[in-house]
Design an enzyme around this catalytic site. Sequence first.
Site, PDB file in Angstrom:
ATOM      1  N   CYS A 118       0.833  -1.206   0.000  1.00 44.61           N
ATOM      2  CA  CYS A 118       0.000   0.000   0.000  1.00 44.61           C
ATOM      3  C   CYS A 118       0.869   1.259   0.000  1.00 44.61           C
ATOM      4  O   CYS A 118       1.886   1.330   0.688  1.00 44.61           O
ATOM      5  CB  CYS A 118      -0.912  -0.011   1.227  1.00 44.61           C
ATOM      6  SG  CYS A 118      -2.031   1.405   1.284  1.00 44.61           S
TER       7      CYS A 118
ATOM      8  N   CYS B 235       0.411   4.633   7.133  1.00 43.20           N
ATOM      9  CA  CYS B 235      -0.237   4.479   8.438  1.00 43.20           C
ATOM     10  C   CYS B 235       0.708   3.726   9.385  1.00 43.20           C
ATOM     11  O   CYS B 235       1.134   2.601   9.088  1.00 43.20           O
ATOM     12  CB  CYS B 235      -1.561   3.744   8.281  1.00 43.20           C
ATOM     13  SG  CYS B 235      -2.563   4.447   6.945  1.00 43.20           S
TER      14      CYS B 235
ATOM     15  N   CYS C  43     -19.342   1.281   9.058  1.00 44.33           N
ATOM     16  CA  CYS C  43     -18.566   0.578  10.067  1.00 44.33           C
ATOM     17  C   CYS C  43     -17.346   1.462  10.273  1.00 44.33           C
ATOM     18  O   CYS C  43     -16.491   1.566   9.385  1.00 44.33           O
ATOM     19  CB  CYS C  43     -18.184  -0.807   9.544  1.00 44.33           C
ATOM     20  SG  CYS C  43     -17.068  -1.679  10.652  1.00 44.33           S
TER      21      CYS C  43
ATOM     22  N   CYS D 135     -19.548  -6.385   3.724  1.00 44.71           N
ATOM     23  CA  CYS D 135     -18.809  -5.204   4.171  1.00 44.71           C
ATOM     24  C   CYS D 135     -17.527  -5.151   3.339  1.00 44.71           C
ATOM     25  O   CYS D 135     -16.986  -6.199   2.969  1.00 44.71           O
ATOM     26  CB  CYS D 135     -18.486  -5.337   5.657  1.00 44.71           C
ATOM     27  SG  CYS D 135     -17.496  -3.956   6.290  1.00 44.71           S
TER      28      CYS D 135
ATOM     29  N   CYS E 193       0.405  -0.094  10.400  1.00 48.22           N
ATOM     30  CA  CYS E 193      -0.067  -1.087   9.432  1.00 48.22           C
ATOM     31  C   CYS E 193       1.056  -1.935   8.828  1.00 48.22           C
ATOM     32  O   CYS E 193       2.046  -1.404   8.314  1.00 48.22           O
ATOM     33  CB  CYS E 193      -0.853  -0.388   8.322  1.00 48.22           C
ATOM     34  SG  CYS E 193      -1.655  -1.566   7.214  1.00 48.22           S
TER      35      CYS E 193
ATOM     36  N   CYS F  88     -16.447  -9.402   5.594  1.00 49.50           N
ATOM     37  CA  CYS F  88     -15.814  -8.113   5.288  1.00 49.50           C
ATOM     38  C   CYS F  88     -14.562  -8.326   4.445  1.00 49.50           C
ATOM     39  O   CYS F  88     -13.640  -9.049   4.844  1.00 49.50           O
ATOM     40  CB  CYS F  88     -15.451  -7.408   6.589  1.00 49.50           C
ATOM     41  SG  CYS F  88     -14.637  -5.827   6.286  1.00 49.50           S
TER      42      CYS F  88
ATOM     43  N   ARG G 251     -17.710  -3.212  18.316  1.00 51.63           N
ATOM     44  CA  ARG G 251     -16.985  -4.482  18.059  1.00 51.63           C
ATOM     45  C   ARG G 251     -15.648  -4.525  18.778  1.00 51.63           C
ATOM     46  O   ARG G 251     -14.802  -3.646  18.598  1.00 51.63           O
ATOM     47  CB  ARG G 251     -16.765  -4.683  16.557  1.00 51.63           C
ATOM     48  CG  ARG G 251     -16.093  -6.029  16.258  1.00 51.63           C
ATOM     49  CD  ARG G 251     -16.009  -6.334  14.766  1.00 51.63           C
ATOM     50  NE  ARG G 251     -17.296  -6.204  14.145  1.00 51.63           N
ATOM     51  CZ  ARG G 251     -17.525  -5.527  13.016  1.00 51.63           C
ATOM     52  NH1 ARG G 251     -16.536  -4.955  12.374  1.00 51.63           N
ATOM     53  NH2 ARG G 251     -18.735  -5.452  12.532  1.00 51.63           N
TER      54      ARG G 251
HETATM   55  N1  SAM Z   1      -6.735   0.492   3.335  1.00 53.58           N
HETATM   56  C1  SAM Z   1      -7.999   0.631   3.935  1.00 53.58           C
HETATM   57  C2  SAM Z   1      -8.053   1.714   4.978  1.00 53.58           C
HETATM   58  O1  SAM Z   1      -7.011   2.162   5.437  1.00 53.58           O
HETATM   59  O2  SAM Z   1      -9.168   2.130   5.339  1.00 53.58           O
HETATM   60  C3  SAM Z   1      -8.569  -0.655   4.507  1.00 53.58           C
HETATM   61  C4  SAM Z   1      -7.708  -1.598   5.283  1.00 53.58           C
HETATM   62  S1  SAM Z   1      -7.079  -1.003   6.843  1.00 53.58           S
HETATM   63  C5  SAM Z   1      -5.938  -2.297   7.179  1.00 53.58           C
HETATM   64  C6  SAM Z   1      -8.433  -1.207   7.953  1.00 53.58           C
HETATM   65  C7  SAM Z   1      -8.229  -0.869   9.410  1.00 53.58           C
HETATM   66  O3  SAM Z   1      -7.532  -1.920  10.070  1.00 53.58           O
HETATM   67  C8  SAM Z   1      -7.417   0.342   9.765  1.00 53.58           C
HETATM   68  O4  SAM Z   1      -8.142   1.538   9.607  1.00 53.58           O
HETATM   69  C9  SAM Z   1      -7.091   0.081  11.221  1.00 53.58           C
HETATM   70  O5  SAM Z   1      -8.090   0.599  12.073  1.00 53.58           O
HETATM   71  C10 SAM Z   1      -7.076  -1.442  11.311  1.00 53.58           C
HETATM   72  N2  SAM Z   1      -5.697  -1.933  11.555  1.00 53.58           N
HETATM   73  C11 SAM Z   1      -4.722  -2.029  10.644  1.00 53.58           C
HETATM   74  N3  SAM Z   1      -3.582  -2.463  11.215  1.00 53.58           N
HETATM   75  C12 SAM Z   1      -3.846  -2.642  12.542  1.00 53.58           C
HETATM   76  C13 SAM Z   1      -3.061  -3.048  13.652  1.00 53.58           C
HETATM   77  N4  SAM Z   1      -1.775  -3.355  13.518  1.00 53.58           N
HETATM   78  N5  SAM Z   1      -3.649  -3.128  14.859  1.00 53.58           N
HETATM   79  C14 SAM Z   1      -4.959  -2.805  15.001  1.00 53.58           C
HETATM   80  N6  SAM Z   1      -5.746  -2.413  13.980  1.00 53.58           N
HETATM   81  C15 SAM Z   1      -5.206  -2.305  12.761  1.00 53.58           C
HETATM   82  C1  DTB Z   2     -11.079  -2.925  11.634  1.00 52.22           C
HETATM   83  O1  DTB Z   2     -11.399  -1.941  12.325  1.00 52.22           O
HETATM   84  N1  DTB Z   2     -10.241  -3.883  12.046  1.00 52.22           N
HETATM   85  C2  DTB Z   2     -10.040  -4.867  10.988  1.00 52.22           C
HETATM   86  C3  DTB Z   2     -11.039  -4.387   9.896  1.00 52.22           C
HETATM   87  N2  DTB Z   2     -11.520  -3.149  10.417  1.00 52.22           N
HETATM   88  C4  DTB Z   2     -10.619  -4.323   8.509  1.00 52.22           C
HETATM   89  C5  DTB Z   2      -8.632  -5.024  10.600  1.00 52.22           C
HETATM   90  C6  DTB Z   2      -7.711  -5.355  11.766  1.00 52.22           C
HETATM   91  C7  DTB Z   2      -6.328  -5.553  11.252  1.00 52.22           C
HETATM   92  C8  DTB Z   2      -5.389  -6.019  12.308  1.00 52.22           C
HETATM   93  C9  DTB Z   2      -4.004  -6.201  11.810  1.00 52.22           C
HETATM   94  C10 DTB Z   2      -3.886  -7.133  10.655  1.00 52.22           C
HETATM   95  O2  DTB Z   2      -4.390  -8.285  10.717  1.00 52.22           O
HETATM   96  O3  DTB Z   2      -3.227  -6.755   9.685  1.00 52.22           O
HETATM   97 FE1  SF4 Z   3      -2.838   1.219   3.431  1.00 53.47          FE
HETATM   98 FE2  SF4 Z   3      -2.745  -0.008   5.797  1.00 53.47          FE
HETATM   99 FE3  SF4 Z   3      -3.121   2.632   5.680  1.00 53.47          FE
HETATM  100 FE4  SF4 Z   3      -5.090   0.979   4.852  1.00 53.47          FE
HETATM  101  S1  SF4 Z   3      -4.299   1.154   6.920  1.00 53.47           S
HETATM  102  S2  SF4 Z   3      -4.346   2.831   3.816  1.00 53.47           S
HETATM  103  S3  SF4 Z   3      -3.851  -0.699   3.998  1.00 53.47           S
HETATM  104  S4  SF4 Z   3      -1.274   1.508   5.003  1.00 53.47           S
END
Ligand code: SAM
Ligand code: DTB
Ligand code: SF4
Length: 326
Positions: free
Chosen positions: A49, A53, A184, A124, A56, A93, A256
């Site tokens: 990506c 963030c 959500c 979702c 992530c 989802c 959730r």
């Molecule tokens: N790229 C899209 C976005 O940023 O909206 C969708 C995928 S993103 C991985 C969805 C959500 O997963 C993020 O907004 C965050 O709240 C959650 N998430 C991602 N990495 C995480 C982590 N290491 N621990 C907890 N929640 C995480």
């Molecule tokens: C949300 O709030 N939590 C989910 C879903 N929306 C997409 C993702 C959690 C990701 C946790 C770290 C991972 O598995 O990469």
């Molecule tokens: Fe990309 Fe992860 Fe940020 Fe979603 S949360 S925009 S997948 S870097």
Amino acid sequence: MSRDVAALETLFALPFNDLIFQAQIVHRRHFDPNAVQLSTLLSVKTGGCSEDCGYCSQSARHPTALESQPLMGIEEVVAAASAAKAKGATRFCMGAAWRGPKDKDLKPVTEMIRAVKALGLETCATLGLLKDGQAEQLAEAGLDYYNHNLDTARTHYGNIVHTHSYDERLTTLRSARGAGIKLCCGGILGMGESRRDRAQFLVELAALDPPPESVPLNMLVRIPGTPLSDVPALDPIEFVRTIAVARIVMPTSFVRLSAGRQQMPEALQALCFLAGANSIFYGERLLTTPNPGADADRALFEKLGLHPLPVAAEEAQPQSSACRCA
Ligand code: SAM
Ligand code: DTB
Ligand code: SF4
């Protein structure tokens, strides 16, 4: 806004038992207190990506051990959704590691949505920022919920993400709502934010008008290679307090208990349910990290006398491609 934040800080500061009691009163007014909604996640496009963030695993800018995967084929998605349904999930989802979908991505994604919806599951998707017209295409394919998190307070967001803004996320939330898709929307706790930031974050969520139907609260999963890998862990009692305050200020939303359950003892999860959480991610994977398996969750539900929430009546009927107008 600052008056609201102060009011929530007062809730946060209550004696724990008083806070949980208030949350229980609100929860029992609006929900079956022993029913929990089950959503299963699938990462349909993983890693690589463009965004930065700080939490992530999927950012191309962080040296994590993650292997990228291109957009999955529809058969694989349908197989995963069928398996999730067979295990009792009611919502599926689909997550993609994009800043946002390109127009050419929407065709395969809308096909996935149609196919999952046809299984009788709620759908979702979490695809990042949406451009004009994209939410309407997702709605037309049968998307029930769009997951797009505010993630933290506006005041803390700039410490975590630098490649897009809080306001861009709010615009996408408005587009999804405008197309008739339910929201959500939640965030992550334990990213080095203060209690005041947590209060402000909940004020921002509750101010979405109406508040999101579904509010995922994730405990940060600290992933090696990400900028937040070494942030000090949030006190679990503070996490429970945040769930209780969310329940009180968003009384009719599903709250959730999201990422982080794999690292939580059962007793902590039980406290989260007591504080008003009534939904979980169900299935052995989140997007890129592990989650408790179905057997562990079944055992926990048994111990606590919880039961899964059945699918809403209007979603329960599997759809065929035949005309249903007769
Ligand atoms: N790229 C899209 C976005 O940023 O909206 C969708 C995928 S993103 C991985 C969805 C959500 O997963 C993020 O907004 C965050 O709240 C959650 N998430 C991602 N990495 C995480 C982590 N290491 N621990 C907890 N929640 C995480
Ligand atoms: C949300 O709030 N939590 C989910 C879903 N929306 C997409 C993702 C959690 C990701 C946790 C770290 C991972 O598995 O990469
Ligand atoms: Fe990309 Fe992860 Fe940020 Fe979603 S949360 S925009 S997948 S870097």
